[in-house]
Design a protein around this motif. Structure first.
Motif, mmCIF file in Angstrom:
data_model
loop_
_atom_site.group_PDB
_atom_site.id
_atom_site.type_symbol
_atom_site.label_atom_id
_atom_site.label_comp_id
_atom_site.label_asym_id
_atom_site.label_seq_id
_atom_site.Cartn_x
_atom_site.Cartn_y
_atom_site.Cartn_z
ATOM 1 N N PHE A 76 0.856 -1.148 0.287
ATOM 2 C CA PHE A 76 -0.026 -0.140 0.015
ATOM 3 C C PHE A 76 0.588 1.498 0.382
ATOM 4 C CE2 PHE A 76 -2.793 -3.218 2.733
ATOM 5 C CZ PHE A 76 -3.184 -3.212 1.250
ATOM 6 N N LYS A 77 0.430 2.262 -0.137
ATOM 7 C CA LYS A 77 1.104 3.763 -0.759
ATOM 8 C C LYS A 77 0.724 4.761 -0.048
ATOM 9 C CE LYS A 77 3.576 1.975 -4.825
ATOM 10 N NZ LYS A 77 3.786 1.134 -5.968
ATOM 11 N N TYR A 78 -0.163 4.514 0.434
ATOM 12 C CA TYR A 78 -1.154 5.440 1.392
ATOM 13 C C TYR A 78 -0.003 6.063 2.686
ATOM 14 C CZ TYR A 78 -5.261 4.048 -0.506
ATOM 15 O OH TYR A 78 -5.926 3.754 -1.417
ATOM 16 N N GLU A 79 -0.502 7.287 3.257
ATOM 17 C CA GLU A 79 0.561 8.082 3.799
ATOM 18 C C GLU A 79 -0.132 7.686 5.653
ATOM 19 O OE1 GLU A 79 2.029 12.752 5.404
ATOM 20 O OE2 GLU A 79 -0.159 12.484 4.816
ATOM 21 N N VAL A 92 -4.545 6.769 8.775
ATOM 22 C CA VAL A 92 -4.102 6.178 7.231
ATOM 23 C C VAL A 92 -5.101 7.320 6.767
ATOM 24 C CG1 VAL A 92 -4.473 4.935 5.392
ATOM 25 C CG2 VAL A 92 -3.609 3.695 7.472
ATOM 26 N N GLU A 115 -6.133 9.012 4.466
ATOM 27 C CA GLU A 115 -6.905 9.234 3.063
ATOM 28 C C GLU A 115 -7.857 8.030 3.320
ATOM 29 O OE1 GLU A 115 -4.284 9.778 0.340
ATOM 30 O OE2 GLU A 115 -2.454 9.009 0.975
ATOM 31 N N GLU A 145 -0.949 -2.017 7.730
ATOM 32 C CA GLU A 145 -1.149 -3.284 6.665
ATOM 33 C C GLU A 145 -2.404 -3.987 7.060
ATOM 34 O OE1 GLU A 145 2.502 -4.623 6.135
ATOM 35 O OE2 GLU A 145 3.332 -3.172 5.262
ATOM 36 N N ILE A 181 -5.970 -1.471 6.450
ATOM 37 C CA ILE A 181 -5.958 -0.978 5.493
ATOM 38 C C ILE A 181 -6.244 -2.255 4.270
ATOM 39 C CG2 ILE A 181 -4.152 -0.547 3.127
ATOM 40 C CD1 ILE A 181 -2.549 1.568 4.915
ATOM 41 N N THR A 207 -7.333 6.848 -4.480
ATOM 42 C CA THR A 207 -6.046 6.107 -5.244
ATOM 43 C C THR A 207 -4.901 7.261 -3.848
ATOM 44 O OG1 THR A 207 -7.237 6.610 -7.192
ATOM 45 C CG2 THR A 207 -4.768 7.154 -6.931
ATOM 46 N N PRO A 208 -4.424 6.943 -3.923
ATOM 47 C CA PRO A 208 -3.123 7.433 -3.047
ATOM 48 C C PRO A 208 -2.633 8.383 -3.748
ATOM 49 C CG PRO A 208 -2.523 4.623 -2.881
ATOM 50 C CD PRO A 208 -3.500 5.153 -4.135
ATOM 51 N N LYS A 209 -2.559 9.458 -2.142
ATOM 52 C CA LYS A 209 -1.607 10.700 -2.959
ATOM 53 C C LYS A 209 -0.660 10.592 -2.743
ATOM 54 C CE LYS A 209 -6.416 13.281 -3.061
ATOM 55 N NZ LYS A 209 -7.320 12.189 -2.787
ATOM 56 N N GLY A 210 -0.338 9.847 -1.668
ATOM 57 C CA GLY A 210 1.192 10.020 -1.542
ATOM 58 C C GLY A 210 1.011 11.071 0.070
#
Length: 70
Positions: free
Chosen positions: A3-6, A22, A24, A43, A46, A62-65
């Motif tokens: 996962f690429k969520y902040e 998380v 987002e 993890e 999520i 969508t993950p935004k970073g």
């Protein structure tokens, strides 16, 4: 799955554990006795958050970073 969520990770004196939020994914958070355990638990949460959103037909962000406020 990666996962690429902040993740926002901090120590909670009150809970005596690390907390992972998380931002987002509304309401998505986890905790753990160690930093590593908290991230591992996040993890799992999520993945569960995404599975439930799919079952309910809700959109998955969508993950935004990195977010501006973090």
């Amino acid at each position: 799955m990666t996962f690429k969520y902040e993740l926002i990770i901090y120590w909670s004196e009150e809970d005596q554990s690390f907390i992972v939020e998380v931002p987002e994914l509304s309401g998505c958070a986890a905790d753990g006795e160690t930093y590593q355990a908290a991230v591992a638990n996040a993890e799992v949460v999520i993945q569960e958050w995404i599975e439930i959103a799919q079952e309910l037909g809700r959109p998955i962000p969508t993950p935004k970073g990195r977010l501006l406020f973090a």
